[in-house]
Design a protein around this motif. Structure first.
Motif, PDB file in Angstrom:
ATOM      1  N   CYS A 267       0.837  -1.204   0.000  1.00 53.85           N
ATOM      2  CA  CYS A 267       0.000   0.000   0.000  1.00 53.85           C
ATOM      3  C   CYS A 267       0.871   1.252   0.000  1.00 53.85           C
ATOM      4  CB  CYS A 267      -0.918   0.013   1.222  1.00 53.85           C
ATOM      5  SG  CYS A 267      -2.287  -1.156   1.153  1.00 53.85           S
ATOM      6  N   SER A 280      -7.129   6.936  -4.049  1.00 54.72           N
ATOM      7  CA  SER A 280      -7.308   7.325  -2.655  1.00 54.72           C
ATOM      8  C   SER A 280      -6.785   6.232  -1.738  1.00 54.72           C
ATOM      9  CB  SER A 280      -8.788   7.563  -2.368  1.00 54.72           C
ATOM     10  OG  SER A 280      -9.508   6.342  -2.472  1.00 54.72           O
ATOM     11  N   VAL A 281      -6.583   6.598  -0.465  1.00 51.54           N
ATOM     12  CA  VAL A 281      -6.100   5.629   0.528  1.00 51.54           C
ATOM     13  C   VAL A 281      -7.055   4.449   0.632  1.00 51.54           C
ATOM     14  CG1 VAL A 281      -5.657   5.288   2.982  1.00 51.54           C
ATOM     15  CG2 VAL A 281      -4.779   7.327   1.844  1.00 51.54           C
ATOM     16  N   SER A 282      -8.357   4.734   0.631  1.00 49.36           N
ATOM     17  CA  SER A 282      -9.336   3.657   0.798  1.00 49.36           C
ATOM     18  C   SER A 282      -9.301   2.693  -0.380  1.00 49.36           C
ATOM     19  CB  SER A 282     -10.739   4.235   0.970  1.00 49.36           C
ATOM     20  OG  SER A 282     -11.113   5.007  -0.156  1.00 49.36           O
ATOM     21  N   ALA A 285      -6.160   0.578  -0.035  1.00 51.63           N
ATOM     22  CA  ALA A 285      -6.287  -0.348   1.094  1.00 51.63           C
ATOM     23  C   ALA A 285      -7.117  -1.572   0.722  1.00 51.63           C
ATOM     24  CB  ALA A 285      -6.911   0.375   2.288  1.00 51.63           C
ATOM     25  N   SER A 292     -11.041  -1.963   4.986  1.00 54.08           N
ATOM     26  CA  SER A 292     -11.434  -0.558   4.945  1.00 54.08           C
ATOM     27  C   SER A 292     -10.193   0.305   5.139  1.00 54.08           C
ATOM     28  CB  SER A 292     -12.453  -0.244   6.046  1.00 54.08           C
ATOM     29  OG  SER A 292     -11.861  -0.417   7.327  1.00 54.08           O
ATOM     30  N   ALA A 293     -10.359   1.609   4.894  1.00 55.56           N
ATOM     31  CA  ALA A 293      -9.260   2.538   5.117  1.00 55.56           C
ATOM     32  C   ALA A 293      -8.892   2.600   6.596  1.00 55.56           C
ATOM     33  CB  ALA A 293      -9.644   3.930   4.608  1.00 55.56           C
ATOM     34  N   PHE A 296      -6.698  -0.304   7.383  1.00 57.15           N
ATOM     35  CA  PHE A 296      -5.359  -0.037   6.872  1.00 57.15           C
ATOM     36  C   PHE A 296      -4.617   0.955   7.753  1.00 57.15           C
ATOM     37  CE2 PHE A 296      -2.981   3.024   4.119  1.00 57.15           C
ATOM     38  CZ  PHE A 296      -1.813   2.273   4.038  1.00 57.15           C
ATOM     39  N   SER A 297      -5.318   1.988   8.191  1.00 50.93           N
ATOM     40  CA  SER A 297      -4.675   3.009   9.020  1.00 50.93           C
ATOM     41  C   SER A 297      -4.151   2.406  10.319  1.00 50.93           C
ATOM     42  CB  SER A 297      -5.669   4.134   9.324  1.00 50.93           C
ATOM     43  OG  SER A 297      -5.049   5.151  10.092  1.00 50.93           O
TER      44      SER A 297
END
Length: 339
Positions: A267, A280-282, A285, A292-293, A296-297
């Motif tokens: 990622c 996007s991050v989402s 991910a 989900s984002a 991942f976070s």
């Protein structure tokens, strides 16, 4: 299911038929072969410990077989752990035969043909356990059936010591306790199967290294699959989940953490390619197997110690407050400085 008992005593002739009937009902359908010196008296007791069935018989000369015909009628998805409490029993399955002496555990796969024979009086304890509850590879079961296990140490010794006492206490065990004990016994038998199979097939030196390397490559190829798990990895390599975790004890990381770390790395690599068309991050991910984002976070923070938003901050963007260096999107380290 409660820890209840069911007893059949045979005051007259035909004790072997009584045993065959109980085995067919409690374990798997079998055929009784009358022996000329068959017993006139015998005793059979059965108990439930949750989903584990406990059967014990005490009788003289006996021969039971399970052939292709009975398997076609009833494909029992179960294995049997056999322990003679006294006397000797001969077991045969998968082209192997073993004389199992008093106190020796042995295994039978009830889904395949087998035979049980005793020439003299014996008392035999048998536990029936669902295969799906064991979570062991089919290949492992095939390699350990119809073998007399000397209970000198390990799981065989533990089971040979504990199970006779458990059988004696079964009628007095409350249902809730019986459920838990059934699960514990299942774990012990699964550990026994793993222990025996690994003793024969355990790779050493280069072989072990090749297996670990192959598993790592498999993980990398399937990172995008959200269903990637230790169970799936073990099945793909024909090993048990327990052995998979044991392999990675020497790697300094668990299988679950390795999957998470590799996903975070991929990622991060993709997000580093910043530009107008950057996803996007989402989106990234989910593409790499995160649900989900937010998931991942959390994973990113567990690996790097900070959120991905900090990692993505351009190097020339001031960061509020003093703190450690923050990695910029191009991979360089930007110093954290007060605004």
């Amino acid at each position: 299911m409660s820890a209840r008992s069911e007893t059949a005593a045979t005051p007259g002739t035909g004790a072997s038929r009584e045993v065959a009937a109980a085995v067919s009902r409690w374990l798997a359908p079998v055929v009784e072969h009358g022996l000329p010196d068959g017993p006139a008296r015998g005793r059979v007791t059965g108990h439930h410990l949750g989903y584990v069935r406990v059967l014990a018989w005490e009788t003289g000369a006996l021969r039971l077989t399970r052939g292709a015909g009975s398997i076609a009628r009833d494909a029992a998805d179960a294995v049997a752990l056999v322990i003679p409490l006294y006397g000797t029993v001969r077991l045969a399955q998968d082209g192997r035969g073993a004389c199992v002496e008093s106190g020796q555990p042995a295994l039978l796969d009830l889904r395949r043909a087998f035979s049980v024979e005793q020439r003299d009086r014996a008392r035999v304890l048998v536990l029936r356990l669902p295969v799906h509850a064991l979570h062991v590879p089919v290949a492992h079961l095939r390699s350990v059936t119809a073998r007399a296990l000397t209970p000198a140490s390990g799981m065989a010794a533990l089971l040979a010591t504990v199970l006779p006492h458990l059988e004696q206490s079964a009628p007095r065990i409350p249902p809730a306790v019986g459920e838990r004990l059934g699960g514990i016994v299942t774990e012990l038998v699964a550990a026994l199967v793993d222990e025996l199979a690994e003793r024969e097939e355990r790779p050493s030196g280069t072989g072990r290294d090749r297996l670990v390397t192959g598993i790592r490559e498999y993980i990398d190829r399937h990172l995008e699959d959200p269903e990637l798990s230790a169970e799936r990895i073990a099945a793909a390599h024909l090993i048990s989940v327990r052995y998979l975790h044991r392999l990675f004890q020497g790697e300094g990381i668990t299988v679950g953490r390795l999957i998470q770390r590799r996903r975070v790395e991929e990622c991060a690599r993709e997000l580093a390619r910043r530009g107008r068309v950057s996803p996007s991050v989402s989106v990234v991910a989910v593409r790499w197997g995160f649900g989900s984002a937010a998931h991942f976070s959390r994973a990113f923070k567990a690996v790097h110690g900070h959120a991905p938003q900090q990692w993505l901050r351009p190097a020339d963007t001031p960061v509020t407050g003093a703190g450690p260096a923050v990695r910029a999107a191009d991979g360089t380290a930007g110093s954290a400085r007060a605004s």
